[in-house]
Scaffold this active site. Structure first.
Site, PDB file in Angstrom:
ATOM      1  N   GLU A 146      -6.214  -6.583  -6.075  1.00 14.67           N
ATOM      2  CA  GLU A 146      -7.227  -6.195  -7.050  1.00 14.67           C
ATOM      3  C   GLU A 146      -6.681  -6.426  -8.456  1.00 14.67           C
ATOM      4  O   GLU A 146      -5.505  -6.219  -8.713  1.00 14.67           O
ATOM      5  CB  GLU A 146      -7.605  -4.728  -6.879  1.00 14.67           C
ATOM      6  CG  GLU A 146      -8.509  -4.538  -5.699  1.00 14.67           C
ATOM      7  CD  GLU A 146      -8.922  -3.090  -5.522  1.00 14.67           C
ATOM      8  OE1 GLU A 146      -8.976  -2.344  -6.504  1.00 14.67           O
ATOM      9  OE2 GLU A 146      -9.186  -2.727  -4.369  1.00 14.67           O
ATOM     10  N   CYS A 251      -6.131  -0.630   0.221  1.00 15.52           N
ATOM     11  CA  CYS A 251      -5.602  -1.373   1.379  1.00 15.52           C
ATOM     12  C   CYS A 251      -4.335  -0.773   1.986  1.00 15.52           C
ATOM     13  O   CYS A 251      -4.289  -0.513   3.182  1.00 15.52           O
ATOM     14  CB  CYS A 251      -5.325  -2.822   0.976  1.00 15.52           C
ATOM     15  SG  CYS A 251      -6.836  -3.726   0.642  1.00 15.52           S
TER      16      CYS A 251
HETATM   17  C1  UDX Z   1      -2.691  -5.087  -1.667  1.00 19.42           C
HETATM   18  C2  UDX Z   1      -1.934  -6.350  -1.250  1.00 19.42           C
HETATM   19  O1  UDX Z   1      -0.965  -6.663  -2.262  1.00 19.42           O
HETATM   20  C3  UDX Z   1      -2.893  -7.507  -1.046  1.00 19.42           C
HETATM   21  O2  UDX Z   1      -2.188  -8.649  -0.592  1.00 19.42           O
HETATM   22  C4  UDX Z   1      -3.924  -7.082  -0.009  1.00 19.42           C
HETATM   23  O3  UDX Z   1      -4.869  -8.100   0.212  1.00 19.42           O
HETATM   24  C5  UDX Z   1      -4.631  -5.823  -0.460  1.00 19.42           C
HETATM   25  O4  UDX Z   1      -3.670  -4.794  -0.688  1.00 19.42           O
HETATM   26  P1  UDX Z   1      -3.801  -4.146  -3.907  1.00 19.42           P
HETATM   27  O5  UDX Z   1      -4.405  -3.037  -3.075  1.00 19.42           O
HETATM   28  O6  UDX Z   1      -4.658  -4.801  -4.918  1.00 19.42           O
HETATM   29  O7  UDX Z   1      -3.280  -5.318  -2.940  1.00 19.42           O
HETATM   30  O8  UDX Z   1      -2.548  -3.513  -4.622  1.00 19.42           O
HETATM   31  P2  UDX Z   1      -1.047  -3.959  -4.923  1.00 19.42           P
HETATM   32  O9  UDX Z   1      -0.970  -4.722  -6.172  1.00 19.42           O
HETATM   33  O10 UDX Z   1      -0.427  -4.566  -3.724  1.00 19.42           O
HETATM   34  O11 UDX Z   1      -0.391  -2.521  -5.178  1.00 19.42           O
HETATM   35  C6  UDX Z   1      -0.435  -1.527  -4.158  1.00 19.42           C
HETATM   36  C7  UDX Z   1       0.207  -0.249  -4.643  1.00 19.42           C
HETATM   37  O12 UDX Z   1       1.614  -0.420  -4.791  1.00 19.42           O
HETATM   38  C8  UDX Z   1      -0.300   0.246  -6.002  1.00 19.42           C
HETATM   39  O13 UDX Z   1      -0.437   1.649  -5.952  1.00 19.42           O
HETATM   40  C9  UDX Z   1       0.817  -0.168  -6.962  1.00 19.42           C
HETATM   41  O14 UDX Z   1       0.890   0.623  -8.112  1.00 19.42           O
HETATM   42  C10 UDX Z   1       2.040   0.008  -6.073  1.00 19.42           C
HETATM   43  N1  UDX Z   1       3.195  -0.816  -6.488  1.00 19.42           N
HETATM   44  C11 UDX Z   1       3.151  -2.176  -6.427  1.00 19.42           C
HETATM   45  C12 UDX Z   1       4.356  -0.183  -6.915  1.00 19.42           C
HETATM   46  O15 UDX Z   1       4.443   1.062  -6.954  1.00 19.42           O
HETATM   47  N2  UDX Z   1       5.435  -0.957  -7.252  1.00 19.42           N
HETATM   48  C13 UDX Z   1       5.422  -2.318  -7.201  1.00 19.42           C
HETATM   49  O16 UDX Z   1       6.458  -2.954  -7.508  1.00 19.42           O
HETATM   50  C14 UDX Z   1       4.236  -2.953  -6.773  1.00 19.42           C
END
Ligand code: UDX
Length: 422
Positions: A146, A251
């Site tokens: 997202e 997700c």
């Molecule tokens: C995720 C997957 O990345 C994607 O491939 C799938 O299709 C859908 O789910 P998204 O839900 O958009 O995507 O979020 P993402 O950017 O992956 O972050 C997920 C969570 O991890 C968030 O709460 C984010 O803040 C956290 N996060 C991410 C961290 O705490 N540290 C990081 O280094 C990266």
């Protein structure tokens, strides 16, 4: 395209950008009206431009009727929601309903694609729901993040397509040839499993780093340097190693719960995955403890919460760690003043019961005993710290995203707590 949500809309505009004629079916009439007017109902970088391009080219049209959308299609993408059921399983009611309703209208030889994240075995169930042996099912999971969904769709790293007959998977892969992505053609069960494996792995990676952050605090190490030292090893990589308040979104929590559920019903013990989920729960609780300590208690204390979305650059608050944390603070008697650039004050929000939504970071800080940074919006790193200091009752910052510089914040007179840093 059946379903105009976070997956359906970016996929539709990507395919129209590549020159395909796309008709999108959406039952929600206000959402449909927005799309027809060329306005995106979701906040995604680059989406408005591609919507306008597709509509102007006559390649992108919209309807409220899935059967009408399916009738002329060579390929039908099912992009409807698969919410979490009571036991953690993914609920595929909407997928089966969609397949059943379009079945009679489908052209012989057409392909129905499961793009929603669905439990392993769903492709076979969709085939049964279709009740046709001249229509073929392909599993084509989506890996969009997202906030960068359009970019991720146009420049996909891989296209996964699973089917009983590789020729059908190949047709789906060809639609995305312009992405230049790596291609994985496989059976349906493997394609369905890949999506869960990828998201569960990412969640496990984050839980590992969040646990390492807690360890770093105990031994006086700095998790940011630990990340650099680890990430330069290409087998580990820099990405997804930033500790935070816990992982959330629509997700990771849902897919880890669903994979654990599928493991349990298949009598497979998966303590690693259960541990990743449990570690996330502990991380949220740890953040609340940090805020409590910094504020000198919670009951009757005022807490400024900066950021409510589950990460920056999205307006999505589903399974947001920030929402979880502000709710826990409010339940413990704290007066929570929250600010988020995507949440307007003066409205009632079901997920923000007991939380006051303010119109600026400064307003949120007024009279606060602690300021908690919960989402990494870049505007929070640009604030005038002296001004924020002047607003607060007690100058304490808990930075759950390690967004600010500890030295700068301390120089401005605040006490500062990050995640896994001294
Ligand atoms: C995720 C997957 O990345 C994607 O491939 C799938 O299709 C859908 O789910 P998204 O839900 O958009 O995507 O979020 P993402 O950017 O992956 O972050 C997920 C969570 O991890 C968030 O709460 C984010 O803040 C956290 N996060 C991410 C961290 O705490 N540290 C990081 O280094 C990266």
């Amino acid at each position: 395209m059946v379903g105009a949500g976070y997956v359906g809309i970016p996929t539709a505009v990507t395919l129209s950008h590549f020159g395909y004629s796309v008709i999108v079916a959406e039952r929600d009439l206000s959402r449909l009206g927005e799309l027809r007017a060329g306005r995106s109902p979701i906040r995604e970088e680059g989406l408005d431009e591609l919507l306008a391009e597709g509509i102007a080219a006559g390649l992108l049209t919209f309807t409220d009727n899935a059967t009408e959308a399916a009738a002329d299609a060579d390929v039908v993408f099912l992009c409807v929601a698969t919410p979490q059921g009571n036991g953690g399983e993914a609920d595929i009611t909407y997928i089966i309903d969609a397949a059943t309703s379009i079945s009679a209208a489908l052209r012989p030889g057409s392909i129905v694609v499961n793009k929603s994240t669905v439990p392993v075995g769903t492709a076979a169930r969709v085939q049964v729901a279709l009740g046709r042996d001249d229509v073929f099912v392909v599993s084509n999971p989506e890996f969009l993040r997202e906030g960068t969904a359009v970019h991720d769709s146009l420049h996909a790293e891989r296209i996964v397509a699973g089917s009983d007959d590789p020729r059908h998977a190949e047709i789906v892969v060809q639609l995305f040839a312009d992405t230049g992505a790596a291609v994985v053609i496989t059976d349906t069960a493997s394609a369905e499993t890949i999506k869960y494996a990828a998201n569960a792995f990412l969640a496990t990676k984050l839980s590992f780093m969040n646990a390492m952050a807690a360890f770093c605090e105990e031994v006086g190490a700095d998790v940011r340097d630990v990340r650099l030292g680890m990430g330069h090893d290409h087998r580990i990589g820099m990405d997804f190693l930033n500790p935070g308040p816990g992982w959330g979104g629509s997700c990771l929590p849902k897919d880890t719960a669903a994979l654990l559920y599928m493991s349990q019903i298949n009598n497979f013990d998966f303590p690693l995955l259960a541990g990743a989920i449990e570690t996330n729960e502990r991380q949220l609780a740890r953040m609340v403890s940090k805020i409590e300590e910094a504020a000198g208690g919670l009951d009757g204390r005022t807490i400024a919460a900066w950021g409510l979305t589950f990460k920056a650059n999205t307006d999505d608050r589903r399974s947001s760690p920030a929402i979880d944390i502000v709710q826990r603070l409010a339940a413990r008697g704290a007066i929570v003043q929250a600010y988020d650039p995507t949440v307007a004050p003066g409205q009632v929000y079901a997920d923000l019961d007991g939380v006051s939504v303010m119109s600026s970071p400064r307003d949120a800080a007024r009279g606060a005993h602690c300021l908690a940074i919960l989402t990494e919006w870049s505007e929070f790193s640009l604030v005038d710290l002296a001004d924020i200091y002047s607003q607060m009752e007690h100058a304490a910052i808990v930075d759950c995203r390690n967004l600010l510089s500890a030295a700068t914040v301390r120089e401005a007179g605040f006490s500062y707590q990050g995640v896994g840093i001294r």
